[in-house]
Design an enzyme around this catalytic site. Structure first.
Site, PDB file in Angstrom:
ATOM      1  N   LYS A 110      -9.078   3.174  -2.534  1.00  0.00           N
ATOM      2  CA  LYS A 110      -9.704   2.354  -1.302  1.00  0.00           C
ATOM      3  C   LYS A 110     -11.133   3.027  -0.938  1.00  0.00           C
ATOM      4  CE  LYS A 110      -7.518   0.926   3.070  1.00  0.00           C
ATOM      5  NZ  LYS A 110      -6.252   1.221   4.117  1.00  0.00           N
ATOM      6  N   SER A 138      21.433  -1.243  33.738  1.00  0.00           N
ATOM      7  CA  SER A 138      21.711  -1.155  34.972  1.00  0.00           C
ATOM      8  C   SER A 138      21.579  -2.481  35.662  1.00  0.00           C
ATOM      9  CB  SER A 138      20.243  -0.763  35.581  1.00  0.00           C
ATOM     10  OG  SER A 138      19.022  -1.648  35.296  1.00  0.00           O
ATOM     11  N   GLU A 195       0.851  -0.936   0.022  1.00  0.00           N
ATOM     12  CA  GLU A 195       0.116  -0.051   0.049  1.00  0.00           C
ATOM     13  C   GLU A 195       0.627   1.219  -0.158  1.00  0.00           C
ATOM     14  OE1 GLU A 195      -3.907   1.622   2.593  1.00  0.00           O
ATOM     15  OE2 GLU A 195      -2.645   0.195   3.500  1.00  0.00           O
TER      16      GLU A 195
END
Length: 732
Positions: free
Chosen positions: A113, A356, A44
């Site tokens: 569409k 960490s 698309e």
């Protein structure tokens, strides 16, 4: 036997990069032609890229699309092959999302569409209008320069199909695959045998099966061939388009493309038997009956033959077993591919991660390590584009290139453990061990002196020095001291990301990676502008439960064995002093477990529950474990902190979208950020309902708790207890 060779593709397009997009389109057509295909379907809006967003409102975007199409049709690219090309087109001052069918340097039909995606991550109605004329094809006047170049003044525009001498072909576009009154139904009853679908469908955990099921169903009930194409890669935003283009016939998938790949272009083909469709449809009496009196649809005549006859060298493609990735694989491969696209397109030289030693930052580190593994693997498999990008980003010289993922990681990935007096030896050790396994350039940086300097400045200004709660300080002092540490880490991370390449005589800059998960964002359990504030965050839409499962998986499958120890450690921020009788824990700080947070998130977003309906749902869900009053207190506690911290979502680091209950403010979850955090009306209603339920419950015998086998759960362990589910179609 009428045999038809068809091709579809995954394309890694980039919004507004017309040169790259057109080059990818041309190469995909060339590959389709080399395979002998006579139909090629692309994704698309492939000329512009799907993620242009408000650029679609610019006249330039449409004009450049026509320039690219003219370039394509002026050469021999469409000679002997029907190509579906996706682009925006303006007709009578209205902008439409279109597929343009081209053959032999001419435009046969333009299909706008008809059903637009307009929820979740999608805003198509902001840029396009839906085509509503279902019974006619209109005459579309081509732009003058295009008309002159093609010697073609106009083309049919609208809803219909193309009737070739030996096959009828029509289109659907993305969302239309999922609509209840899908265009293909009427088209199939009019004799259309081949359907194309140009899609822009993003990745989301555990959703591929819905898309594949829809594609299989599209041809199971009405017969026919369905050719599905999709974008693949980072188009320029938070979404990763996960490819998985496929071809199905009469309910069977006969070709499936990769879901996660570093390739820019992937073309797959299949040989389909159109006579098998006629036989299949003829065996369904209801189909024959409905087709016999279905109103006729408009069509375009195309005086060409596309099929070949069967011979000993040509035969139909057999069905394949559909491949699905487990959620742990989706968590690593989707973000890994997204990060690689982002890195190679941003101009950066690598990533920097505050590591960490906890579950979240370690998950991000493992994803970057996986990205390095994928890059080296693709280079070994001969992908010259990946090789060229890796040489440029890693700044290799004299013909060298990555051959080892740890060596590559050492060039492009910095990890930094920024410890304080509150940090434990265990997290420092885990961070170092994981960095060694991945191969990152690891730094251990104590930041107590910086924090002390800030506190001394504060003391000079105010005459007071704040204390932690465990040392007798107030809540305000305790929170302030934690936030200072977190924000110092953010400042240091960005400083190191910009200057460490210079220290190592490298050009460019490094992108800072964030590592907050979706549950912490939902609860607001993060410091605004701390080290959760970064350039991008690959796990910002992944739940803590999924991340822990991923760590267990990655310890084995990525060979980062330290992840097992990291997963087993209780989550802690390590922002408060460790005492013999006190250790800071995330779930205690939040006042809720990560499992509960996941339940709140799904009910709030997916099932669209406000405080009262969430309370009612959880009373059912947690019946026998908690009283209605206890459930009510938990729901009120969640909504209080969700509301207080909602403002943090406005500056949340752009995150890879992976979870349908993401609270990300800027695109996906459109709610205000200033709330009355007391929720007086709703909380009063919860209290009333809780008292009523408590009274009724006390008059009944104790309930029997449900066994695990009795509960219908989804992938996150939460039962479906709300009436009505989320619309599964948008963005699948």
């Amino acid at each position: 036997m009428r045999l038809l060779k068809v091709a579809t593709c995954n394309l890694n397009q980039w919004a507004m990069d017309f040169d790259t997009n057109l080059r990818n389109i041309k190469e995909s057509i060339s590959k389709a032609k080399e395979s002998g295909a006579v139909i090629r379907v692309g994704p698309e809006l492939e000329i512009t890229g799907y993620g242009c967003e408000d650029h679609f409102l610019e006249q330039d975007t449409v004009a450049h699309s026509w320039e690219c199409l003219k370039n394509l049709l002026s050469g021999d690219w469409t000679d002997g092959i029907l190509c579906s090309i996706g682009m925006p087109i303006i007709y009578q001052s209205v902008r439409y999302n279109c597929q343009v069918f081209c053959l032999n340097r001419r435009i046969l039909m333009i299909r706008p569409k008809m059903c637009l995606a307009n929820d979740g991550n999608y805003r198509e109605f902001r840029w396009f209008s839906a085509w509503t004329l279902k019974d006619e094809l209109v005459d579309f006047q081509l732009p003058n320069d295009v008309a002159e170049a093609l010697s073609q003044e106009s083309a049919p525009f609208g809803y219909g199909y193309i009737q070739f001498l030996d096959v009828a072909i029509a289109a659907e576009t993305c969302e239309e695959l999922f609509t209840s009154d899908a265009p293909r139904i009427a088209l199939a009853l009019n004799g259309v045998e081949v359907f194309t679908n140009a899609s822009g469908s993003h990745h989301q955990l555990r959703k591929l099966n819905l898309r594949i099921d829809a594609i299989k169903s599209a041809t199971l009930f009405c017969g026919g061939v369905y050719i599905y194409s999709n974008h693949q890669g980072c188009d320029g935003g938070r979404l990763y388009y996960d490819g998985c283009s496929c071809i199905a016939i009469n309910g069977d998938v006969v070709a499936q493309g990769s879901q996660f790949s570093l390739k820019d272009i992937e073309v797959l083909t299949a040989q389909v038997d159109l006579d098998a469709i006629a036989s299949y449809r003829g065996s369904i009496s209801s189909f024959r009956e409905q087709a016999s009196h279905k109103s006729k649809l408009p069509f375009v005549k195309a005086p060409y033959k596309l099929c070949t006859s069967m011979n000993l060298q040509i035969f139909p493609t057999s069905p394949v077993k559909v491949k699905y990735h487990c959620p742990e694989e989706e968590i690593v491969f989707g973000p890994s591919c997204w990060l690689w696209d982002y890195l190679r397109r941003s101009g950066a030289s690598g990533f920097l991660l505050p590591l960490s030693g906890g579950a979240d930052s370690s998950s991000v580190a493992a994803i970057v390590g996986s990205m390095c593994q994928l890059v080296v693997k693709d280079i070994e498999n001969g992908d010259e584009q990946v090789k060229a990008d890796a040489i440029r980003i890693g700044q290799y010289k004299n013909g060298e290139y990555p051959t080892n993922s740890k060596e590559f990681a050492n060039r492009i990935f910095y990890t930094v453990y920024m410890g304080t007096e509150n940090s434990s030896d265990a997290t420092r050790s885990r961070a170092k061990k994981l960095a060694d396994e991945i191969g990152s350039w690891h730094l251990d940086v104590p930041i107590d002196s910086v924090i002390s300097a800030l506190l001394s400045l504060f003391q000079t200004i105010t005459g007071k020095r704040p204390r932690y709660k465990v040392d007798g300080g107030s809540n305000a002092e305790n929170l302030g001291l934690q936030n200072i540490q977190a924000r110092v880490r953010m400042v240091l991370a960005f400083m190191l990301a910009s200057l460490m390449p210079w220290v190592h005589n490298k050009s460019g800059f490094f992108l800072v990676l964030g590592s907050s998960n979706v549950d912490e964002a939902l609860r607001g359990y993060l410091t605004k502008y701390d080290c959760s504030s970064a350039d991008i965050n690959p796990i910002g839409s992944v739940s803590k439960q999924d991340l822990r499962a991923f760590l267990r998986w990655a310890a084995i499958h990525l060979s980062y064995t330290s992840l097992k120890e990291i997963e087993e450690a209780p989550p802690t921020a390590e922002l408060e002093p460790i005492r013999p009788d006190y250790n800071q824990l995330d779930e205690v700080d939040m006042g809720m477990t990560y499992e509960e947070l996941s339940a709140y998130g799904r009910l709030r977003k997916i099932f669209r529950c406000g405080p009262v309906s969430m309370f009612q749902n959880l009373c059912h869900r947690w019946c026998g474990r908690l009283t209605p009053t206890e459930v009510g207190e938990k729901v009120k506690h969640f909504f209080k902190y969700y509301s207080i911290n909602r403002h943090k979502m406005t500056v949340l680091t752009p995150s890879y979208h992976a979870e349908s209950y993401s609270p990300e403010d800027n695109r996906f979850d459109l709610r205000q950020f200033l709330y009355n955090s007391r929720w007086p009306f709703q909380f009063r209603k919860i209290d009333e309902l809780a008292r009523d339920l408590q009274t009724k419950q006390q008059a009944l015998p104790p309930p029997v708790p449900p066994t695990p086998e009795d509960e219908s759960t989804n992938g996150s362990g939460m039962g479906v207890v709300a009436a009505g589910a989320a619309n599964p179609s948008a963005g699948l």
